[in-house]
Motif scaffolding. Structure first.
Motif, mmCIF file in Angstrom:
data_model
loop_
_atom_site.group_PDB
_atom_site.id
_atom_site.type_symbol
_atom_site.label_atom_id
_atom_site.label_comp_id
_atom_site.label_asym_id
_atom_site.label_seq_id
_atom_site.Cartn_x
_atom_site.Cartn_y
_atom_site.Cartn_z
ATOM 1 N N VAL A 1 7.339 -10.349 9.409
ATOM 2 C CA VAL A 1 8.518 -9.590 10.236
ATOM 3 C C VAL A 1 7.857 -9.085 11.259
ATOM 4 N N ASP A 2 7.873 -9.245 12.641
ATOM 5 C CA ASP A 2 7.133 -8.786 13.723
ATOM 6 C C ASP A 2 7.414 -7.201 13.654
ATOM 7 N N GLN A 3 8.630 -6.948 13.472
ATOM 8 C CA GLN A 3 9.095 -5.442 13.614
ATOM 9 C C GLN A 3 8.128 -4.581 12.636
ATOM 10 N N ILE A 4 7.557 -5.247 11.634
ATOM 11 C CA ILE A 4 6.825 -4.479 10.649
ATOM 12 C C ILE A 4 5.141 -4.906 10.722
ATOM 13 N N CYS A 5 5.097 -6.185 10.933
ATOM 14 C CA CYS A 5 3.571 -6.759 11.033
ATOM 15 C C CYS A 5 2.816 -6.143 12.097
ATOM 16 N N ILE A 6 3.584 -6.002 13.236
ATOM 17 C CA ILE A 6 2.855 -5.666 14.509
ATOM 18 C C ILE A 6 3.025 -4.217 14.564
ATOM 19 N N ASN A 7 1.984 -3.504 14.916
ATOM 20 C CA ASN A 7 2.123 -2.051 15.093
ATOM 21 C C ASN A 7 2.840 -1.712 16.688
ATOM 22 N N GLN A 8 4.054 -1.529 16.432
ATOM 23 C CA GLN A 8 4.905 -1.176 17.471
ATOM 24 C C GLN A 8 4.204 -0.252 18.628
ATOM 25 N N ASN A 9 3.634 0.771 17.980
ATOM 26 C CA ASN A 9 2.744 1.757 19.012
ATOM 27 C C ASN A 9 1.709 1.491 19.601
ATOM 28 N N ASP A 10 1.294 0.434 19.299
ATOM 29 C CA ASP A 10 -0.110 0.071 20.041
ATOM 30 C C ASP A 10 0.126 -1.276 20.889
ATOM 31 N N GLY A 11 0.405 -1.037 22.280
ATOM 32 C CA GLY A 11 0.425 -1.849 23.288
ATOM 33 C C GLY A 11 -0.421 -3.153 23.315
ATOM 34 N N SER A 12 -1.702 -2.846 22.941
ATOM 35 C CA SER A 12 -2.915 -3.849 22.984
ATOM 36 C C SER A 12 -2.642 -4.583 21.919
ATOM 37 N N ASP B 1 0.786 -1.140 0.011
ATOM 38 C CA ASP B 1 -0.032 0.156 -0.099
ATOM 39 C C ASP B 1 0.871 1.365 0.073
ATOM 40 N N GLY B 2 2.137 1.294 0.004
ATOM 41 C CA GLY B 2 2.882 2.109 -0.184
ATOM 42 C C GLY B 2 3.367 2.916 1.033
ATOM 43 N N THR B 3 3.061 2.040 2.307
ATOM 44 C CA THR B 3 3.553 2.555 3.602
ATOM 45 C C THR B 3 4.816 2.587 3.686
ATOM 46 N N VAL B 4 5.694 3.440 4.404
ATOM 47 C CA VAL B 4 6.906 3.480 4.627
ATOM 48 C C VAL B 4 7.345 3.060 5.911
ATOM 49 N N PHE B 5 8.097 2.274 6.208
ATOM 50 C CA PHE B 5 8.523 1.836 7.643
ATOM 51 C C PHE B 5 10.016 2.238 7.852
ATOM 52 N N ARG B 6 10.492 2.577 9.167
ATOM 53 C CA ARG B 6 11.793 2.562 9.730
ATOM 54 C C ARG B 6 12.067 1.357 9.946
ATOM 55 N N ILE B 7 13.206 0.801 9.833
ATOM 56 C CA ILE B 7 13.588 -0.503 10.347
ATOM 57 C C ILE B 7 14.853 -0.506 10.712
ATOM 58 N N SER B 8 15.114 -1.140 11.599
ATOM 59 C CA SER B 8 16.654 -1.379 12.215
ATOM 60 C C SER B 8 17.766 -1.896 11.144
ATOM 61 N N SER B 9 18.826 -1.306 11.776
ATOM 62 C CA SER B 9 19.929 -1.861 10.749
ATOM 63 C C SER B 9 20.176 -3.221 10.708
ATOM 64 N N ASN B 10 19.664 -4.019 11.797
ATOM 65 C CA ASN B 10 19.809 -5.397 11.686
ATOM 66 C C ASN B 10 18.790 -6.253 10.775
ATOM 67 N N LEU B 11 17.482 -5.359 10.902
ATOM 68 C CA LEU B 11 16.575 -6.274 9.885
ATOM 69 C C LEU B 11 16.854 -5.839 8.508
#
Length: 61
Positions: A29-40, A1-11
């Motif tokens: 990839v959990d870093q991308i597939c899980i909304n890291q800003n949504d605790g729930s 969908d064109g969304t840009v994600f910042r990823i770690s250098s390791n990823l």
């Protein structure tokens, strides 16, 4: 969908090793597939990770 994600250098490094140019590959990839800003959402997804990884053909950690 064109969304840009910042990823770690390791990823970034891992993705370069896992994906060959011109190759198609499905990755979860959990870093991308899980909304890291949504605790729930993170809590819900972490509880599902055993099932997600258990159903995978291959797992790279």
């Amino acid at each position: 969908d064109g969304t840009v994600f910042r990823i770690s250098s390791n990823l970034n490094l891992a993705l370069h090793h896992l994906i060959e140019p011109g190759q198609s590959r499905n990755l979860w990839v959990d870093q991308i597939c899980i909304n890291q800003n949504d605790g729930s959402e993170k809590d819900t997804q972490v509880r599902l990770m055993g099932k997600i990884y258990g159903n995978a053909d291959k797992v790279a950690i």
